[in-house]
Scaffold this motif. Structure first.
Motif, PDB file in Angstrom:
ATOM      1  N   THR A   9      34.854  34.062  55.401  1.00 32.76           N
ATOM      2  CA  THR A   9      33.991  33.632  54.305  1.00 32.76           C
ATOM      3  C   THR A   9      34.415  34.273  52.986  1.00 32.76           C
ATOM      4  O   THR A   9      35.157  35.259  52.958  1.00 32.76           O
ATOM      5  N   ASN A  10      33.936  33.696  51.909  1.00 31.15           N
ATOM      6  CA  ASN A  10      34.262  34.178  50.574  1.00 31.15           C
ATOM      7  C   ASN A  10      33.586  35.523  50.312  1.00 31.15           C
ATOM      8  O   ASN A  10      32.395  35.679  50.555  1.00 31.15           O
ATOM      9  N   ASN A  11      34.375  36.471  49.825  1.00 27.17           N
ATOM     10  CA  ASN A  11      33.815  37.805  49.547  1.00 27.17           C
ATOM     11  C   ASN A  11      34.242  38.278  48.159  1.00 27.17           C
ATOM     12  O   ASN A  11      34.592  39.427  47.965  1.00 27.17           O
ATOM     13  N   MET A  12      34.236  37.343  47.200  1.00 30.78           N
ATOM     14  CA  MET A  12      34.713  37.661  45.863  1.00 30.78           C
ATOM     15  C   MET A  12      33.581  37.776  44.844  1.00 30.78           C
ATOM     16  O   MET A  12      33.824  37.855  43.650  1.00 30.78           O
ATOM     17  N   GLN A  13      32.328  37.774  45.327  1.00 31.08           N
ATOM     18  CA  GLN A  13      31.212  37.831  44.388  1.00 31.08           C
ATOM     19  C   GLN A  13      31.270  39.088  43.520  1.00 31.08           C
ATOM     20  O   GLN A  13      31.041  39.032  42.307  1.00 31.08           O
ATOM     21  N   LEU A  14      31.594  40.222  44.150  1.00 29.03           N
ATOM     22  CA  LEU A  14      31.647  41.466  43.391  1.00 29.03           C
ATOM     23  C   LEU A  14      32.829  41.470  42.423  1.00 29.03           C
ATOM     24  O   LEU A  14      32.726  41.959  41.301  1.00 29.03           O
ATOM     25  N   ALA A  15      33.983  40.928  42.863  1.00 30.04           N
ATOM     26  CA  ALA A  15      35.161  40.900  41.987  1.00 30.04           C
ATOM     27  C   ALA A  15      34.896  40.078  40.733  1.00 30.04           C
ATOM     28  O   ALA A  15      35.447  40.368  39.662  1.00 30.04           O
ATOM     29  N   LYS A  16      34.057  39.062  40.849  1.00 31.45           N
ATOM     30  CA  LYS A  16      33.745  38.237  39.687  1.00 31.45           C
ATOM     31  C   LYS A  16      32.896  38.979  38.663  1.00 31.45           C
ATOM     32  O   LYS A  16      32.721  38.516  37.534  1.00 31.45           O
ATOM     33  N   LYS A  17      32.359  40.122  39.078  1.00 32.24           N
ATOM     34  CA  LYS A  17      31.573  40.931  38.152  1.00 32.24           C
ATOM     35  C   LYS A  17      32.442  41.728  37.184  1.00 32.24           C
ATOM     36  O   LYS A  17      31.980  42.143  36.122  1.00 32.24           O
ATOM     37  N   LEU A  18      33.701  41.975  37.576  1.00 33.89           N
ATOM     38  CA  LEU A  18      34.561  42.820  36.738  1.00 33.89           C
ATOM     39  C   LEU A  18      34.687  42.294  35.312  1.00 33.89           C
ATOM     40  O   LEU A  18      34.526  43.062  34.352  1.00 33.89           O
ATOM     41  N   PRO A  19      34.993  41.000  35.099  1.00 30.46           N
ATOM     42  CA  PRO A  19      35.124  40.514  33.718  1.00 30.46           C
ATOM     43  C   PRO A  19      33.833  40.576  32.921  1.00 30.46           C
ATOM     44  O   PRO A  19      33.854  40.429  31.689  1.00 30.46           O
ATOM     45  N   MET A  20      32.691  40.773  33.597  1.00 34.54           N
ATOM     46  CA  MET A  20      31.417  40.855  32.874  1.00 34.54           C
ATOM     47  C   MET A  20      31.344  42.096  31.997  1.00 34.54           C
ATOM     48  O   MET A  20      30.600  42.135  31.026  1.00 34.54           O
ATOM     49  N   TRP A  21      32.102  43.131  32.378  1.00 35.73           N
ATOM     50  CA  TRP A  21      32.117  44.372  31.585  1.00 35.73           C
ATOM     51  C   TRP A  21      33.019  44.142  30.376  1.00 35.73           C
ATOM     52  O   TRP A  21      34.229  43.981  30.513  1.00 35.73           O
ATOM     53  N   LYS A  22      32.441  44.113  29.212  1.00 36.78           N
ATOM     54  CA  LYS A  22      33.206  43.941  27.968  1.00 36.78           C
ATOM     55  C   LYS A  22      33.761  45.308  27.577  1.00 36.78           C
ATOM     56  O   LYS A  22      33.037  46.170  27.059  1.00 36.78           O
ATOM     57  N   VAL A  23      35.035  45.499  27.824  1.00 44.41           N
ATOM     58  CA  VAL A  23      35.648  46.815  27.648  1.00 44.41           C
ATOM     59  C   VAL A  23      35.798  47.146  26.167  1.00 44.41           C
ATOM     60  O   VAL A  23      36.427  46.402  25.405  1.00 44.41           O
ATOM     61  N   ASP A  24      35.224  48.264  25.778  1.00 39.98           N
ATOM     62  CA  ASP A  24      35.325  48.742  24.404  1.00 39.98           C
ATOM     63  C   ASP A  24      36.770  49.137  24.099  1.00 39.98           C
ATOM     64  O   ASP A  24      37.465  49.672  24.966  1.00 39.98           O
ATOM     65  N   PRO A  25      37.258  48.862  22.883  1.00 39.61           N
ATOM     66  CA  PRO A  25      38.642  49.211  22.533  1.00 39.61           C
ATOM     67  C   PRO A  25      38.968  50.682  22.777  1.00 39.61           C
ATOM     68  O   PRO A  25      40.111  51.011  23.155  1.00 39.61           O
ATOM     69  N   GLN A  26      38.010  51.567  22.555  1.00 38.27           N
ATOM     70  CA  GLN A  26      38.260  52.988  22.797  1.00 38.27           C
ATOM     71  C   GLN A  26      38.511  53.260  24.279  1.00 38.27           C
ATOM     72  O   GLN A  26      39.392  54.046  24.640  1.00 38.27           O
ATOM     73  N   ILE A  27      37.754  52.586  25.141  1.00 38.85           N
ATOM     74  CA  ILE A  27      37.920  52.759  26.583  1.00 38.85           C
ATOM     75  C   ILE A  27      39.182  52.053  27.058  1.00 38.85           C
ATOM     76  O   ILE A  27      39.893  52.541  27.941  1.00 38.85           O
ATOM     77  N   GLN A  28      39.477  50.911  26.459  1.00 33.99           N
ATOM     78  CA  GLN A  28      40.689  50.184  26.827  1.00 33.99           C
ATOM     79  C   GLN A  28      41.926  51.045  26.593  1.00 33.99           C
ATOM     80  O   GLN A  28      42.846  51.071  27.421  1.00 33.99           O
ATOM     81  N   THR A  29      41.937  51.769  25.503  1.00 34.60           N
ATOM     82  CA  THR A  29      43.061  52.661  25.208  1.00 34.60           C
ATOM     83  C   THR A  29      43.197  53.736  26.277  1.00 34.60           C
ATOM     84  O   THR A  29      44.314  54.056  26.713  1.00 34.60           O
ATOM     85  N   LEU A  30      42.077  54.263  26.726  1.00 31.26           N
ATOM     86  CA  LEU A  30      42.107  55.292  27.766  1.00 31.26           C
ATOM     87  C   LEU A  30      42.544  54.708  29.109  1.00 31.26           C
ATOM     88  O   LEU A  30      43.313  55.332  29.843  1.00 31.26           O
ATOM     89  N   VAL A  31      42.080  53.499  29.431  1.00 29.94           N
ATOM     90  CA  VAL A  31      42.443  52.858  30.698  1.00 29.94           C
ATOM     91  C   VAL A  31      43.937  52.542  30.724  1.00 29.94           C
ATOM     92  O   VAL A  31      44.595  52.658  31.768  1.00 29.94           O
ATOM     93  N   GLU A  32      44.479  52.147  29.588  1.00 30.04           N
ATOM     94  CA  GLU A  32      45.906  51.806  29.514  1.00 30.04           C
ATOM     95  C   GLU A  32      46.806  53.003  29.793  1.00 30.04           C
ATOM     96  O   GLU A  32      47.988  52.842  30.071  1.00 30.04           O
ATOM     97  N   ALA A  33      46.242  54.200  29.723  1.00 29.17           N
ATOM     98  CA  ALA A  33      47.005  55.410  30.029  1.00 29.17           C
ATOM     99  C   ALA A  33      46.867  55.803  31.500  1.00 29.17           C
ATOM    100  O   ALA A  33      47.390  56.833  31.914  1.00 29.17           O
ATOM    101  N   THR A  34      46.183  54.976  32.293  1.00 29.96           N
ATOM    102  CA  THR A  34      45.989  55.267  33.717  1.00 29.96           C
ATOM    103  C   THR A  34      46.735  54.252  34.569  1.00 29.96           C
ATOM    104  O   THR A  34      47.232  53.224  34.074  1.00 29.96           O
TER     105      THR A  34
END
Length: 337
Positions: A9-34
């Motif tokens: 069965t489909n188990n992607m309901q949680l994965a579809k939640k990821l794009p719901m988080w609007k990543v702040d540019p300050q956090i995006q910069t930090l994530v890009e270093a990981t």
């Protein structure tokens, strides 16, 4: 005869939640270093969809005892979803400290990691009706509380941890609830996150899920694979040409042009030397051909001689301070009986 296999069965309901988080540019910069930087692409409108037919077929071929995909009547052919596959597909580290988390994370510890007051922690818990204690943080509440970052945030580490924990709970290591364990919070700081083998953790999580799913399928029940199943689909498309042909797709590596792989800042003269060197190595290296059939003494000697030459080249290159580059590929086919 009608196929009696149960589809997963489909188990992607949680994965579809990821794009719901609007990543702040300050956090995006930090994530890009990981090592999690590539997952930011899922915030660019790239959807994550499952091919349930493909995943079902793979699940039925999974060997629970060997933790590999096995094929053939006597299970004579094995293909492993390995650490290298996850590194290639996701970029997550497979070498580093084990991802074990911290047991019994108290409200005080959570407040310290997220830089909030201890009274706020209770509002973040995922409330389960019959549970005596709360052990997970609610994904929706986590996003609501930490999605918006104050302007000119002086210490954004807590917001980075919150986002990465959300990523773990929705894509990397999800469970059947909308809660995520806070035990990983101490590992997610900007100065610590890259020290851990998150790719190895992903492999372990997916293999455990495959094992549980196959157990259900063997009992004639329906199961679903938890984790970043997108990696398993890419693995199948890269490993099995027949799957690509069935879906009329090409290998991911085939879709990347050589120009995309060339450094943009590379000088034209360097490119010419690189191209010339590649042609010379192509002329020098001839394919090693060993016919099918039993492994005779003559074939064994031929294989040993080829491997000995490779090792010799490596020793000479090491002494001269050069990097050994070889395109030699040895394929051994083992037939039972």
């Amino acid at each position: 005869m009608e196929d009696q296999r149960k589809p997963i069965t489909n188990n992607m309901q949680l994965a579809k939640k990821l794009p719901m988080w609007k990543v702040d540019p300050q956090i995006q910069t930090l994530v890009e270093a990981t090592c999690f930087k590539h997952f930011l692409r899922f915030h660019e409108g790239n959807s994550v969809n499952q091919n349930l037919s493909l995943l079902t077929a793979l699940a039925y071929f999974y060997d629970r005892d060997e933790s590999v995909f096995s094929f053939g009547d006597k299970k004579s052919f094995f293909v492993d979803f390995s650490l290298e596959d996850v590194l290639y597909i996701t970029g997550l580290s497979i070498d580093g400290d084990p991802v074990t988390g911290v047991e019994n994370v108290s409200a005080h510890a959570i407040a310290h990691e997220l830089n909030i007051h201890e009274t706020e922690v209770d509002e973040l818990y995922f409330k389960r009706k019959k549970a005596k204690t709360n052990v997970r943080l609610d994904l929706n509440k986590l996003r609501t509380r930490f999605e918006k970052v104050p302007e000119e945030c002086l210490d954004c580490d807590a917001y980075l941890k919150a986002y990465l924990l959300y990523l773990l709970g929705t894509v990397i290591m999800p469970n059947n609830t909308e809660g995520v364990s806070p035990i990983y919070l101490p590992l997610l700081g900007r100065n610590t996150v890259n020290k851990y083998a998150w790719g190895a953790a992903m492999v372990g999580f997916l293999k455990n899920s495959l094992k549980d799913t196959k157990a259900l399928l063997d009992e004639g029940k329906t199961g679903s694979i938890s984790g970043f199943v997108y990696a398993i689909m890419v693995f199948a498309l890269e490993r099995f040409a027949c799957v690509r042909e069935e879906l009329s797709l090409r290998s991911v590596s085939d879709n990347i042009s050589h120009k995309e792989l060339e450094p943009k800042s590379e000088h034209q003269g360097v490119k010419e030397l690189r191209s010339k060197d590649k042609e010379q190595r192509s002329d020098q290296e001839e394919p090693l051909l060993i016919s099918n059939g039993l492994m005779t003494r003559a074939k064994s000697n031929k294989l040993k001689e080829a491997v000995r030459d490779i090792l010799k080249q490596g020793m000479l290159s090491d002494q001269e301070g050069k990097e050994l580059v070889t395109t030699t590929l040895v394929v051994i086919q083992v037939q039972e009986g």
